[in-house]
Design a protein around this motif. Structure first.
Motif, short mmCIF file in Angstrom:
data_model
loop_
_atom_site.label_atom_id
_atom_site.label_comp_id
_atom_site.label_asym_id
_atom_site.label_seq_id
_atom_site.Cartn_x
_atom_site.Cartn_y
_atom_site.Cartn_z
N ASP A 129 0.70 -1.07 0.09
CA ASP A 129 -0.12 0.24 -0.03
C ASP A 129 0.61 1.07 -0.23
OD1 ASP A 129 -1.97 -1.34 0.08
OD2 ASP A 129 -3.02 -1.23 2.57
N PRO A 130 1.99 1.59 -0.70
CA PRO A 130 2.51 2.60 -0.71
C PRO A 130 1.45 3.94 -1.52
CG PRO A 130 3.22 1.12 -2.71
CD PRO A 130 2.19 0.55 -1.80
N SER A 131 2.31 5.22 -1.12
CA SER A 131 1.30 6.58 -1.59
C SER A 131 2.86 6.79 -2.25
CB SER A 131 0.25 6.84 -0.97
OG SER A 131 0.72 6.99 0.14
N LEU A 132 3.15 8.38 -2.48
CA LEU A 132 3.99 9.50 -2.60
C LEU A 132 3.24 10.48 -2.06
CD1 LEU A 132 6.85 9.18 -3.86
CD2 LEU A 132 6.39 10.28 -5.87
N PHE A 133 4.02 11.25 -1.53
CA PHE A 133 3.61 12.67 -1.11
C PHE A 133 4.57 13.38 -1.27
CE2 PHE A 133 3.83 15.69 2.97
CZ PHE A 133 2.71 16.34 2.40
N HIS A 134 3.94 14.37 -2.25
CA HIS A 134 4.43 15.64 -2.40
C HIS A 134 4.33 16.79 -1.66
CE1 HIS A 134 4.91 13.60 -6.49
NE2 HIS A 134 3.77 12.94 -6.34
N ASP A 135 5.85 17.28 -0.70
CA ASP A 135 5.00 17.91 0.09
C ASP A 135 5.00 19.71 -0.22
OD1 ASP A 135 4.77 19.62 2.25
OD2 ASP A 135 6.91 18.13 3.65
N GLU A 136 4.97 20.69 0.48
CA GLU A 136 4.82 21.58 -0.34
C GLU A 136 6.12 22.42 -0.19
OE1 GLU A 136 2.85 24.29 2.11
OE2 GLU A 136 1.26 23.32 2.59
N ASP A 137 7.52 21.93 -0.13
CA ASP A 137 9.17 22.46 -0.81
C ASP A 137 9.36 21.94 -1.13
OD1 ASP A 137 8.84 19.72 0.96
OD2 ASP A 137 9.91 20.46 2.31
N GLY A 138 8.42 20.92 -1.93
CA GLY A 138 8.80 20.05 -3.20
C GLY A 138 9.47 18.67 -2.94
N ARG A 139 10.31 18.37 -1.29
CA ARG A 139 10.14 17.30 -1.36
C ARG A 139 9.42 16.00 -1.47
NH1 ARG A 139 14.30 17.63 4.03
NH2 ARG A 139 14.71 15.69 3.15
N LYS A 140 9.62 14.58 -1.54
CA LYS A 140 8.75 13.67 -1.97
C LYS A 140 9.26 12.32 -1.18
CE LYS A 140 8.24 14.96 -6.73
NZ LYS A 140 7.23 16.06 -6.73
N TRP A 141 8.58 11.91 -0.39
CA TRP A 141 7.38 11.03 0.49
C TRP A 141 7.74 9.57 0.09
CZ3 TRP A 141 11.37 12.37 4.36
CH2 TRP A 141 11.99 13.36 4.94
N LEU A 142 8.27 8.35 0.55
CA LEU A 142 7.05 7.24 0.29
C LEU A 142 6.13 7.20 1.37
CD1 LEU A 142 6.74 5.13 -1.98
CD2 LEU A 142 8.19 3.70 -0.42
N VAL A 143 5.32 6.16 1.42
CA VAL A 143 4.63 6.12 2.11
C VAL A 143 4.08 4.92 2.62
CG1 VAL A 143 2.76 6.98 4.09
CG2 VAL A 143 4.15 8.71 2.54
N ASN A 144 4.92 3.88 3.58
CA ASN A 144 3.64 2.70 3.46
C ASN A 144 4.00 2.17 4.20
OD1 ASN A 144 6.50 2.37 2.14
ND2 ASN A 144 5.98 0.29 3.17
N MET A 145 2.60 0.71 4.76
CA MET A 145 2.58 0.27 5.32
C MET A 145 4.17 -0.75 5.79
SD MET A 145 2.25 -3.48 5.28
CE MET A 145 1.97 -3.54 6.90
#
Length: 550
Positions: A129-145
């Motif tokens: 269940d991964p998702s990709l979060f695009h933060d306001e500062d342009g950095r990107k974060w993978l989120v998964n259980m």
């Protein structure tokens, strides 16, 4: 303007929705599990009317599911848009039973929703269940259980929600891995999505398992790393306390904001058959010995309107946390799409978009639309129990009652060769009307059925005696499904239809039948297939296929 939206918005097997808005276009990506090509993407401009526009995972470099288990393959895609690109994250599940799970997470990108989609970048395998979060500062974060095979806190294997930075320049994950949220006592915390709003990071998760206790839980933090505080209401959405509701198993959600600042949540759900829904309300005993609610249409996608006051947690606009069958539509002009025709004639070089096949990125091994122009030729490959090369071309069941028909030409020479019309859930759940032959090579019509016999897959033969067929010539095959019942029929040439005098259990082709709602994740299909366990590769030609809701 349209006043209301009727749920589900994506009927039939369309689970784990991820939604994104790009301008005035909305896209929802859903799981396809072992069905190829991978990931379904639907498009809308009013959140009410949707049409299929893409299946991005089309080649072996992106996805090869040969050998994947039933209900393995593509889990919970996440679709986002940033920097002029669509970003699609997905899992390919190679093992799903027992203490360990082999869950490989990938990323592909495209400048447009219809591609071209890039080669896949392998990210990690720590969970699903991964998702990709695009933060306001342009950095990107993978989120998964994260999956904990040792059993973690509270004695369960769902170990919490991880975040790690993704570097687009390097094409890989970088920096430390942080466990930011371990969920609530409802357990099975998965399906994470992050949002930034009013100075808070909001974390949306699914909990309770994808059965009748499924739920959507939200938490928030002032920093991405946490700590996250759980919403005092705990569950934004669940049907676990509303067994009488039409929409059940509500969970695994995602949120979108419209151009006008309205908020909507898409989520998975299922609609149990009326004959089995009565169990939830103390009604008469169902017809099944296991007494479970059954949903042949699988887990579908529904939508709910939210209110999200500044600085607060969101709530369902209609109040409470139970899913509504009908919701208020956004302030958008209605833009319907033309309904697809009921009948498909195989006159083009490509498979019509409603159809998919199983597991393999090499469809030319399974079927051809050019070897005999005007026909879909399916090559008999391995048995219905195969997880590798299984020649089956089918479409989703999207209605509780439907009629399906096809016409087949094939000349089997023995009982190891058979082809025909199939109602399919997986290798342990199907009903199959076949043209085959006896040991002497005489053509026969019979029925093979495997009604939810896991893990044995024992075959049953509902017809007392096979029906003798002419030595050659086309045979029309049909089935009629009404709620939990399926009836096959056949006709020779242009002759009248004849029933077989048997009624099969259509409810067996559901997540819940056989081994519980938490262990199967797809839905019923109907289509055409050919099998040849002799290895000779019998070819069966299909001139058309029709599917019509009743």
């Amino acid at each position: 303007m349209t006043a209301t939206i009727q749920n589900p918005i994506l009927p039939g097997f369309n689970p784990d929705p991820s939604i994104v808005r790009v301008g005035d276009d909305y896209y929802v990506a859903t799981s396809t599990f072992e069905w190829y090509p991978g990931v379904q993407i639907h498009h809308s401009r009013d959140l009410k009317n949707w049409r299929l526009v893409a299946r991005p995972l089309t080649r072996a470099q992106q996805l090869d599911m040969r050998g994947d288990p039933d209900s393995g393959g593509v889990w919970a895609p996440d679709l986002s848009y940033a920097d002029g690109l669509f970003w699609l994250i997905y899992t390919d599940v190679k093992r799903r039973d027992g203490a360990w799970k082999d869950t490989h997470n990938y990323l592909v990108t495209a400048p447009a929703i219809d591609g071209p989609w890039s080669d896949a970048i392998r990210l990690n395998s720590s969970g699903f269940d991964p998702s990709l979060f695009h933060d306001e500062d342009g950095r990107k974060w993978l989120v998964n259980m994260v999956w904990n095979h040792n059993f973690g806190p509270a004695g369960q294997r769902f170990g919490g929600i991880l975040v790690q930075e993704y570097s687009p320049g390097e094409g890989r994950l970088v920096g430390p891995v942080r466990n930011i949220y371990r969920g609530t006592d409802h357990l099975f915390t998965e399906g994470p999505h992050l949002y930034r709003r009013d100075g808070w990071y909001y974390l949306l998760t699914a909990e309770g398992g994808t059965g009748y206790d499924h739920a959507v839980t939200m938490a928030r933090s002032k920093t991405l790393e946490g700590p996250y505080e759980t919403d005092p209401a705990k569950h934004v959405l669940t049907a676990k306390d509303a067994p009488e509701a039409l929409l059940q198993r509500a969970g695994h959600a995602d949120i979108v904001e419209t151009e006008g600042g309205e908020f909507y949540m898409v989520h998975l759900c299922s609609r149990p058959l009326e004959a089995t829904r009565r169990l939830a309300t103390g009604g008469p005993r169902a017809i099944h010995a296991d007494d479970v609610r059954r949903s042949p249409l699988g887990r579908e996608t529904a939508i709910q309107k939210l209110v999200w006051p500044k600085g607060e947690f969101p709530r369902l606009a209609h109040g409470g946390n139970s899913p509504a069958e009908t919701v208020a539509a956004p302030a958008l002009a209605e833009q319907p799409f033309a309904a697809p025709p009921a009948r498909t004639d195989f006159g083009g070089p490509e498979l019509p978009p409603a159809f998919q096949w199983l597991r393999t990125p090499e469809p030319r091994r399974l079927f051809s639309l050019t070897e005999r122009p005007g026909f879909l030729r399916i090559f008999g490959r391995e048995s219905p129990g195969s997880a590798f090369e299984h020649a089956l071309v089918a479409r989703r069941q999207t209605d509780f009652a439907y009629r399906a028909e096809t016409e087949i030409e094939c000349s089997p020479t023995g009982y190891q060769q058979f082809a025909g019309l199939i109602a399919w859930y997986n290798r342990f759940k199907f009903h199959y009307l076949v043209v085959t032959a006896d040991e002497a090579g005489a053509r026969l019509l019979t029925v093979y059925s495997c009604p939810a016999d896991w893990p044995n897959a024992r075959l049953s033969f509902p017809l007392a005696e096979p029906i003798r067929l002419p030595a050659d010539g086309p045979v029309r095959l049909g089935c009629d499904v009404d709620d939990g019942e399926l009836r096959f029929r056949y006709a020779l040439g242009d002759g009248d239809w004849s029933g077989l005098g048997i009624v099969l259990d259509q409810s067996a082709l559901s997540d819940e039948a056989g081994n519980g709602p938490g262990n199967n994740f797809t839905g019923a299909f109907v289509g055409m297939a050919a099998h040849d366990t002799s290895g000779a590769g019998l070819a069966a030609d299909f001139s058309y296929f029709s599917y019509e809701a009743v």
